[in-house]
Design a protein around this motif. Structure first.
Motif, PDB file in Angstrom:
ATOM      1  N   LEU A 106     -14.313  -3.553   2.462  1.00 42.06           N
ATOM      2  CA  LEU A 106     -12.856  -3.630   2.603  1.00 42.06           C
ATOM      3  C   LEU A 106     -12.303  -2.237   2.848  1.00 42.06           C
ATOM      4  O   LEU A 106     -11.352  -2.038   3.580  1.00 42.06           O
ATOM      5  N   TRP A 142      -5.451  -1.592  -7.055  1.00 37.21           N
ATOM      6  CA  TRP A 142      -4.467  -2.095  -6.087  1.00 37.21           C
ATOM      7  C   TRP A 142      -4.834  -3.523  -5.669  1.00 37.21           C
ATOM      8  O   TRP A 142      -3.992  -4.415  -5.671  1.00 37.21           O
ATOM      9  N   TYR A 143      -6.100  -3.743  -5.344  1.00 31.92           N
ATOM     10  CA  TYR A 143      -6.526  -5.100  -4.939  1.00 31.92           C
ATOM     11  C   TYR A 143      -6.379  -6.078  -6.104  1.00 31.92           C
ATOM     12  O   TYR A 143      -5.915  -7.202  -5.925  1.00 31.92           O
ATOM     13  N   ALA A 190      -8.103  -6.303   4.706  1.00 35.10           N
ATOM     14  CA  ALA A 190      -7.431  -6.607   3.432  1.00 35.10           C
ATOM     15  C   ALA A 190      -6.646  -7.909   3.579  1.00 35.10           C
ATOM     16  O   ALA A 190      -6.717  -8.791   2.714  1.00 35.10           O
ATOM     17  N   LEU A 240     -14.932  -8.698  -6.020  1.00 34.46           N
ATOM     18  CA  LEU A 240     -14.908  -7.283  -5.629  1.00 34.46           C
ATOM     19  C   LEU A 240     -16.090  -6.559  -6.246  1.00 34.46           C
ATOM     20  O   LEU A 240     -16.487  -6.864  -7.375  1.00 34.46           O
ATOM     21  N   ILE A 245      -6.449 -10.314  -6.147  1.00 35.00           N
ATOM     22  CA  ILE A 245      -7.821 -10.619  -5.724  1.00 35.00           C
ATOM     23  C   ILE A 245      -8.681 -10.875  -6.972  1.00 35.00           C
ATOM     24  O   ILE A 245      -8.601 -10.117  -7.944  1.00 35.00           O
ATOM     25  N   TRP A 250       0.848  -1.204   0.000  1.00 31.05           N
ATOM     26  CA  TRP A 250       0.000   0.000   0.000  1.00 31.05           C
ATOM     27  C   TRP A 250       0.880   1.250   0.000  1.00 31.05           C
ATOM     28  O   TRP A 250       0.674   2.180  -0.783  1.00 31.05           O
ATOM     29  N   PHE A 302     -15.790  -6.878  -0.643  1.00 29.75           N
ATOM     30  CA  PHE A 302     -15.242  -8.193  -1.015  1.00 29.75           C
ATOM     31  C   PHE A 302     -16.278  -9.250  -0.650  1.00 29.75           C
ATOM     32  O   PHE A 302     -16.999  -9.101   0.341  1.00 29.75           O
ATOM     33  N   PHE A 340      -7.185 -11.264   1.374  1.00 32.58           N
ATOM     34  CA  PHE A 340      -6.116 -11.914   0.594  1.00 32.58           C
ATOM     35  C   PHE A 340      -5.987 -13.392   0.992  1.00 32.58           C
ATOM     36  O   PHE A 340      -5.783 -14.264   0.138  1.00 32.58           O
TER      37      PHE A 340
END
Ligand code: ATP
Length: 441
Positions: free
Chosen positions: A267, A225-226, A314, A236, A231, A54, A258, A318
């Motif tokens: 999330l 980013w996810y 998060a 999502l 992911i 992140w 999520f 994951f």
């Protein structure tokens, strides 16, 4: 998946997390503490990798953001100004018979009886989620302070200092990762909702007229980013807050949700906080929390776009997304298919067996790779090689390096085994580090 399969998946994951040292029940030897969890050796690495990814994405790879690390206990006036002392509440209802507690907004509308014993429920009363504490030795109201329920206020009160010390102007952002505390009425679902957790927050200050465009931009950035960390896209979704759901400071909020085994859950929230906070702090302190707009030739309080994510949520997402059971010819294996960037251990060095022929070479290789200082590397020479591969699969190690008798007697080469495909490649020891670098990139 059915509800019972989903419960089973969580049971298996919670058990793996404990067995392998990802997440332990908090204070366990004292009988635990409701919904409190401790990250073990592998969980600590995983969570650190989530935070580093992140930080890399939100701070290091941009030139319009900077970092901050502010105090958890701040001047209590801040929480009056921000509206949290008066308004950071959840509606609490309690069963008059068994005293089970619920959040009224999480019960189906029209629920009048306790879901456990069918007893009557109290009317809802607002319950402040902030934890109280006292600063100094005297526990009176003058010494009372709060543990922060969000890291954001630490950023707002440092806005002017940051602006001056970094010579920035909106659009620019201040990022922070740190603990937050909320006395949740109904914690649960493993680490999804706890009373102590970590947040990754960015307060991105923008010219007021650009707020909508920047809001859209950050929603997309955060989704990416996810996705980039592996992911599954189908797990999502983005959900807009309805107007009666918006926080007291927000003009609009979009949640990234999520698909957890128990259903969709937040999330990260991306809020347009307008100039609510800076204006309120400026009014309360008499300090100007604005910037000079060169085009308009006037001082302006910027609007704030806030992507605010939970490190623990998060990390849990994951883990859930990575958890895989695969049938082999006559066995099954459990694999954590974590992205390379997140895997707690990147490389395991595994001599075929422990003996004087293999051990010195294997230790040498281990020390060379470990001393690069860029990866967490494990050395393991216990049990059969098959069991060691299974263990590394279960903790998500992307690459295993095996040292066998040919290594020392024949070809000065080792075997690299890939976690997901189980493909094995022979490489010479002299090429090992660059090969690992390429494979882990
Ligand atoms: P929820 O509706 O689930 O209570 P929220 O909307 O109150 O969450 P925010 O105030 O937007 O949450 O906080 C930002 C992020 O912090 C959340 O998206 C979540 O990832 C994380 N977070 C909030 N509360 C908790 C908690 N009790 N435990 C773990 N993480 C949390």
């Amino acid at each position: 998946m059915t509800a019972s399969n989903n419960n089973l998946l969580m049971e298996k994951l919670v058990s793996l997390c404990k067995r392998r040292g990802f997440i332990f029940p908090g204070s366990e030897i004292y009988g635990g503490l409701g919904s409190s969890w401790d990250y073990g050796p592998l969980g600590t690495e995983l969570k650190r990798n989530v935070k580093n990814s992140w930080w890399q994405n939100v701070v290091h790879q941009r030139d319009d953001t900077v970092g901050l690390d502010s105090a958890i206990i701040m001047n209590p006036e801040i929480w009056n100004t921000s509206g949290h002392a008066a308004g950071f509440t959840d509606p609490l209802v309690e069963c008059k018979e068994c005293h089970e507690r619920y959040r009224a907004d999480q019960l189906e509308s029209g629920t009048e009886a306790c879901l456990k014993c069918n007893g009557p429920l109290t009317p809802p009363r607002n319950f402040n989620l902030m934890f109280k504490t006292f600063v100094g030795p005297v526990e009176d109201s003058a010494a009372q302070a709060w543990l922060r329920p969000e890291t954001a206020q630490g950023i707002f009160v440092n806005f002017a200092n940051t602006l001056v010390s970094t010579r920035r102007k909106p659009p620019f952002g201040i990022a922070q990762i740190g603990k937050a505390f909320r006395n949740e009425i109904t914690p649960g679902n493993f680490t999804y909702r706890t009373r102590e957790f970590e947040q990754m927050e960015l307060e991105f200050f923008v010219p007021p007229e650009d707020d909508v465009a920047w809001h859209e931009y950050w929603v997309q950035e955060r989704i990416n980013w996810y996705l980039n960390l592996g992911i599954t896209a189908d797990s999502l979704r983005i959900r807009d807050h309805a107007s009666d759901e918006l926080a007291h400071y927000a003009k609009a909020t979009k949640d990234i949700e999520f698909l957890f085994p128990w259903g969709w859950g937040e999330l990260e929230g991306i809020a347009n906080r307008t100039d609510f906070d800076l204006k309120a702090h400026s009014d309360a302190t008499g300090q100007s929390l604005d910037y000079f707009d060169e085009v308009k030739k006037e001082r302006i309080i910027p609007y704030v776009i806030e992507p605010s994510g939970g490190v623990d949520r998060a990390t849990l997402a994951f883990l859930i997304d990575a958890y895989t059971e695969e049938k082999q010819e006559n066995t099954e294996r459990t694999v954590l298919k974590l992205d390379n960037k997140l895997a707690p251990v990147k490389v395991a060095i595994l001599p075929l067996s422990r003996n004087e022929k293999l051990t010195p070479t294997a230790r040498n290789i281990y020390e060379t790779v470990r001393n690069l200082g860029i990866w967490k590397v494990e050395y393991d020479d216990s049990q059969s090689i098959g069991r060691r591969y299974r263990r590394q699969d279960e903790i998500g190690t992307p690459l295993c390096v095996t040292i066998d008798f040919d290594t020392v007697e024949l070809d000065q080469s080792v075997t690299i085994r890939e976690r997901d495909t189980m493909k094995q490649t022979r490489v010479s020891i002299s090429d090992l580090v660059p090969t690992l670098q390429t494979m882990l990139a």
